[in-house]
Design a protein around this motif. Structure first.
Motif, PDB file in Angstrom:
ATOM      1  N   PHE A   1     -22.473   8.237  -5.462  1.00 41.06           N
ATOM      2  CA  PHE A   1     -23.282   7.543  -6.469  1.00 41.06           C
ATOM      3  C   PHE A   1     -23.365   6.038  -6.203  1.00 41.06           C
ATOM      4  CE2 PHE A   1     -22.212  10.929  -9.912  1.00 41.06           C
ATOM      5  CZ  PHE A   1     -23.024  11.847  -9.270  1.00 41.06           C
ATOM      6  N   ARG A   2     -22.938   5.604  -5.028  1.00 41.77           N
ATOM      7  CA  ARG A   2     -23.004   4.219  -4.557  1.00 41.77           C
ATOM      8  C   ARG A   2     -22.055   3.261  -5.268  1.00 41.77           C
ATOM      9  NH1 ARG A   2     -28.999   5.173  -4.641  1.00 41.77           N
ATOM     10  NH2 ARG A   2     -29.435   6.009  -2.581  1.00 41.77           N
ATOM     11  N   ASP A   3     -20.973   3.784  -5.810  1.00 39.64           N
ATOM     12  CA  ASP A   3     -19.923   2.918  -6.346  1.00 39.64           C
ATOM     13  C   ASP A   3     -19.008   2.516  -5.195  1.00 39.64           C
ATOM     14  OD1 ASP A   3     -20.785   3.116  -8.990  1.00 39.64           O
ATOM     15  OD2 ASP A   3     -19.582   4.900  -9.363  1.00 39.64           O
ATOM     16  N   VAL A   4     -18.355   1.384  -5.321  1.00 39.31           N
ATOM     17  CA  VAL A   4     -17.397   0.929  -4.308  1.00 39.31           C
ATOM     18  C   VAL A   4     -16.044   0.740  -4.976  1.00 39.31           C
ATOM     19  CG1 VAL A   4     -16.797  -0.902  -2.685  1.00 39.31           C
ATOM     20  CG2 VAL A   4     -19.191  -0.221  -2.957  1.00 39.31           C
ATOM     21  N   HIS A   5     -15.025   1.325  -4.377  1.00 47.69           N
ATOM     22  CA  HIS A   5     -13.649   1.174  -4.837  1.00 47.69           C
ATOM     23  C   HIS A   5     -12.866   0.525  -3.703  1.00 47.69           C
ATOM     24  CE1 HIS A   5     -14.197   3.852  -8.343  1.00 47.69           C
ATOM     25  NE2 HIS A   5     -15.083   4.429  -7.556  1.00 47.69           N
ATOM     26  N   VAL A   6     -11.900  -0.305  -4.049  1.00 44.54           N
ATOM     27  CA  VAL A   6     -11.095  -0.984  -3.032  1.00 44.54           C
ATOM     28  C   VAL A   6      -9.649  -0.525  -3.162  1.00 44.54           C
ATOM     29  CG1 VAL A   6     -10.335  -3.202  -2.103  1.00 44.54           C
ATOM     30  CG2 VAL A   6     -12.614  -2.990  -3.127  1.00 44.54           C
ATOM     31  N   LEU A   7      -9.112  -0.025  -2.053  1.00 44.02           N
ATOM     32  CA  LEU A   7      -7.687   0.320  -1.984  1.00 44.02           C
ATOM     33  C   LEU A   7      -6.966  -0.823  -1.300  1.00 44.02           C
ATOM     34  CD1 LEU A   7      -7.861   3.994  -0.675  1.00 44.02           C
ATOM     35  CD2 LEU A   7      -7.479   3.237  -3.024  1.00 44.02           C
ATOM     36  N   HIS A   8      -5.849  -1.236  -1.854  1.00 45.11           N
ATOM     37  CA  HIS A   8      -5.017  -2.258  -1.227  1.00 45.11           C
ATOM     38  C   HIS A   8      -3.804  -1.542  -0.645  1.00 45.11           C
ATOM     39  CE1 HIS A   8      -7.332  -5.573  -2.896  1.00 45.11           C
ATOM     40  NE2 HIS A   8      -7.423  -4.842  -3.987  1.00 45.11           N
ATOM     41  N   LEU A   9      -3.833  -1.310   0.652  1.00 42.46           N
ATOM     42  CA  LEU A   9      -2.752  -0.601   1.326  1.00 42.46           C
ATOM     43  C   LEU A   9      -1.765  -1.597   1.909  1.00 42.46           C
ATOM     44  CD1 LEU A   9      -4.830   2.097   3.229  1.00 42.46           C
ATOM     45  CD2 LEU A   9      -3.767   2.261   0.976  1.00 42.46           C
ATOM     46  N   PRO A  10      -0.504  -1.190   2.013  1.00 39.52           N
ATOM     47  CA  PRO A  10       0.469  -2.070   2.671  1.00 39.52           C
ATOM     48  C   PRO A  10       0.008  -2.372   4.100  1.00 39.52           C
ATOM     49  CG  PRO A  10       1.567  -0.212   1.632  1.00 39.52           C
ATOM     50  CD  PRO A  10       0.094   0.050   1.559  1.00 39.52           C
ATOM     51  N   GLN A  11       0.301  -3.543   4.558  1.00 40.61           N
ATOM     52  CA  GLN A  11      -0.062  -3.924   5.921  1.00 40.61           C
ATOM     53  C   GLN A  11       0.532  -2.946   6.913  1.00 40.61           C
ATOM     54  OE1 GLN A  11      -1.872  -6.607   7.057  1.00 40.61           O
ATOM     55  NE2 GLN A  11      -2.427  -7.067   4.960  1.00 40.61           N
ATOM     56  N   HIS A  12      -0.198  -2.710   8.011  1.00 40.53           N
ATOM     57  CA  HIS A  12       0.394  -1.884   9.062  1.00 40.53           C
ATOM     58  C   HIS A  12       1.543  -2.668   9.671  1.00 40.53           C
ATOM     59  CE1 HIS A  12      -2.458  -4.378  11.292  1.00 40.53           C
ATOM     60  NE2 HIS A  12      -1.814  -4.088  12.383  1.00 40.53           N
ATOM     61  N   ARG A  13       2.423  -1.961  10.295  1.00 47.07           N
ATOM     62  CA  ARG A  13       3.595  -2.639  10.833  1.00 47.07           C
ATOM     63  C   ARG A  13       3.900  -2.133  12.229  1.00 47.07           C
ATOM     64  NH1 ARG A  13       7.341   1.220  10.637  1.00 47.07           N
ATOM     65  NH2 ARG A  13       7.236   2.758   9.001  1.00 47.07           N
ATOM     66  N   CYS A  14       4.498  -2.991  13.013  1.00 49.53           N
ATOM     67  CA  CYS A  14       4.940  -2.596  14.340  1.00 49.53           C
ATOM     68  C   CYS A  14       6.224  -1.809  14.206  1.00 49.53           C
ATOM     69  CB  CYS A  14       5.192  -3.817  15.230  1.00 49.53           C
ATOM     70  SG  CYS A  14       3.709  -4.732  15.626  1.00 49.53           S
ATOM     71  N   ARG A  15       6.315  -0.758  14.921  1.00 53.94           N
ATOM     72  CA  ARG A  15       7.536   0.032  14.931  1.00 53.94           C
ATOM     73  C   ARG A  15       8.543  -0.668  15.812  1.00 53.94           C
ATOM     74  NH1 ARG A  15       8.087   6.117  17.262  1.00 53.94           N
ATOM     75  NH2 ARG A  15      10.262   6.385  16.762  1.00 53.94           N
ATOM     76  N   ASN A  16       9.703  -0.927  15.280  1.00 57.18           N
ATOM     77  CA  ASN A  16      10.756  -1.592  16.041  1.00 57.18           C
ATOM     78  C   ASN A  16      11.538  -0.522  16.800  1.00 57.18           C
ATOM     79  OD1 ASN A  16      12.942  -2.952  17.010  1.00 57.18           O
ATOM     80  ND2 ASN A  16      13.305  -4.119  15.123  1.00 57.18           N
TER      81      ASN A  16
END
Length: 106
Positions: free
Chosen positions: A83-98
């Motif tokens: 229906f042309r709505d926009v939702h924004v997800l705020h995801l945790p930043q990606h991280r480098c695997r140590n």
């Protein structure tokens, strides 16, 4: 240069995955992937994770569904609905695997 990124299996009640996005320039040890599950659900996985994190579904109007995803930056994923709505997800930043801390020391 292309890199193969192996993802854990996505186990989500009869999940129909219609779209997947990655962070820009993903590598085997540094990425975030997000997928649309069914009509309004999402899951995400980062490098080093053994399973997908299932996110709460987005509340949509009757008959609507998520049709597209766009990863922007700083963990923001834009979701476009039928229906042309926009939702924004705020995801945790990606991280480098140590890798050094994940190895057992004797």
């Amino acid at each position: 240069m292309a890199a193969e990124i192996l993802l854990p299996p996505l186990i989500y009640d009869m999940c129909l995955v219609s779209k997947m996005v990655f962070t820009p320039n993903p590598t085997t040890n540094d990425f975030l992937a997000a997928v649309i599950c069914d009509i309004n659900g999402f899951a995400r996985v980062t490098a080093g994770a053994k399973r997908w994190a299932i996110l709460d579904p987005i509340r949509l109007n009757d008959g609507d569904q998520i049709t597209d995803l766009l990863y922007h930056r700083n963990g923001m994923v834009y979701c476009l609905t039928r229906f042309r709505d926009v939702h924004v997800l705020h995801l945790p930043q990606h991280r480098c695997r140590n890798l050094s801390s994940s190895r057992a020391t004797h």
